[in-house]
Design an enzyme around this catalytic site. Structure first.
Site, PDB file in Angstrom:
ATOM      1  N   ASP A  27       0.844  -1.200   0.000  1.00 48.00           N
ATOM      2  CA  ASP A  27       0.000   0.000   0.000  1.00 48.00           C
ATOM      3  C   ASP A  27       0.882   1.253   0.000  1.00 48.00           C
ATOM      4  OD1 ASP A  27      -2.059  -1.808   0.525  1.00 48.00           O
ATOM      5  OD2 ASP A  27      -1.855  -1.511   2.698  1.00 48.00           O
TER       6      ASP A  27
HETATM    7  N1  URA Z   1      -0.819  -5.994   4.101  1.00 48.84           N
HETATM    8  C1  URA Z   1      -1.316  -4.759   4.109  1.00 48.84           C
HETATM    9  O1  URA Z   1      -2.284  -4.493   4.783  1.00 48.84           O
HETATM   10  N2  URA Z   1      -0.701  -3.828   3.376  1.00 48.84           N
HETATM   11  C2  URA Z   1       0.384  -4.056   2.625  1.00 48.84           C
HETATM   12  O2  URA Z   1       0.895  -3.144   1.984  1.00 48.84           O
HETATM   13  C3  URA Z   1       0.890  -5.347   2.619  1.00 48.84           C
HETATM   14  C4  URA Z   1       0.273  -6.306   3.369  1.00 48.84           C
END
Ligand code: URA
Length: 247
Positions: free
Chosen positions: A106
């Site tokens: 993310d």
């Molecule tokens: N899990 C998440 O919530 N975000 C990420 O970026 C990777 C794994």
């Protein structure tokens, strides 16, 4: 036998197994296989098609493949091209040859991200059937109880189905180390939210065998040959088209 390919000892020497002479000895000792058969001296290989292994460990022989490890900072988008013009992970690494991120983090998640032009490796690393572990450090609101941690370990119900078993340990009151082998969208954040402890900071600290505690946010480096090899082993063999083993 491929009469047009490159000499096996030359390929192995380029990969760092030692001088051509040393590599000839490796071959003579019967420690090198090509497509599963013990190679003999004089063997030539097609770097695009043949599977080479030394002491049973698959060796990636394609010289055109690059594998980068990036410590992604927050605010950078995991995409090859962002229509909104936000900074992207591919802008941080060399533009040639063109590489793509392996899976995604993310925008607000930090930590280790692989980028490569090795499409088969990408497929294997991101496909749930290969089950490559990803480890995260999650700072969360509040202090998760033992029951909450047990629930995270055993699986929590998310709107796209229950999560698989995970390894979860409390590093500190509000800091969890979480290891998963699925790669669902915002999975760690949703898992923690589901047990009442929203994530305030998320850092990926390991991808299969790949760790790096020294790489700072925004820094990247090429994976070493040993690291590429260890990834190939983690995803079940040298990168090629053998999807049949994992339908
Ligand atoms: N899990 C998440 O919530 N975000 C990420 O970026 C990777 C794994």
């Amino acid at each position: 036998m491929n009469a047009d390919g490159e000499r096996l000892q030359k390929v192995l020497a380029r990969l760092g197994f030692g001088s051509r002479r040393v590599c000839e000895e490796l071959i003579a000792e019967g420690r090198v296989t090509v497509n599963g058969d013990v190679a003999v001296l004089g063997r030539r290989v097609d770097v695009d098609g043949d599977d080479v292994a030394v002491d049973g460990a698959p060796v990636g022989i394609r010289p055109d493949l690059v594998h980068y490890l990036l410590n992604k900072p927050t605010g950078v988008i995991t995409t090859a091209d962002d229509p909104q013009g936000r900074p992207t992970v591919v802008e941080i690494v060399p533009s040639e040859p063109r590489v793509f991120p392996v899976g995604r983090l993310d925008a607000d998640t930090e930590g280790l991200l692989l980028l490569t032009n090795d499409g088969d490796m990408t497929h294997r690393l991101t496909h749930p059937s290969f089950g490559v572990e990803k480890e995260y450090l999650a700072s969360v609101e509040g202090t998760p109880s033992r029951a909450a941690i047990r629930q995270l370990r055993e699986g929590v119900e998310l709107d796209d189905g229950p999560t698989a078993k995970a390894r979860v340990t409390a590093v500190d009151d509000s800091l969890l180390r979480i290891t998963i082998h699925e790669g669902r969208n915002r999975q760690v954040r949703r898992m923690c939210e589901a047990v009442g402890h929203p994530v305030t900071r998320l850092v990926r600290t390991r991808i299969g065998p790949i760790v790096d505690r020294r790489l700072k946010p925004g820094e990247w480096r090429a994976l070493s040959r040993d690291e590429v090899r260890s990834l190939e082993i983690a995803v079940g063999g040298q990168s090629d088209q053998r999807y049949d083993r994992h339908p």
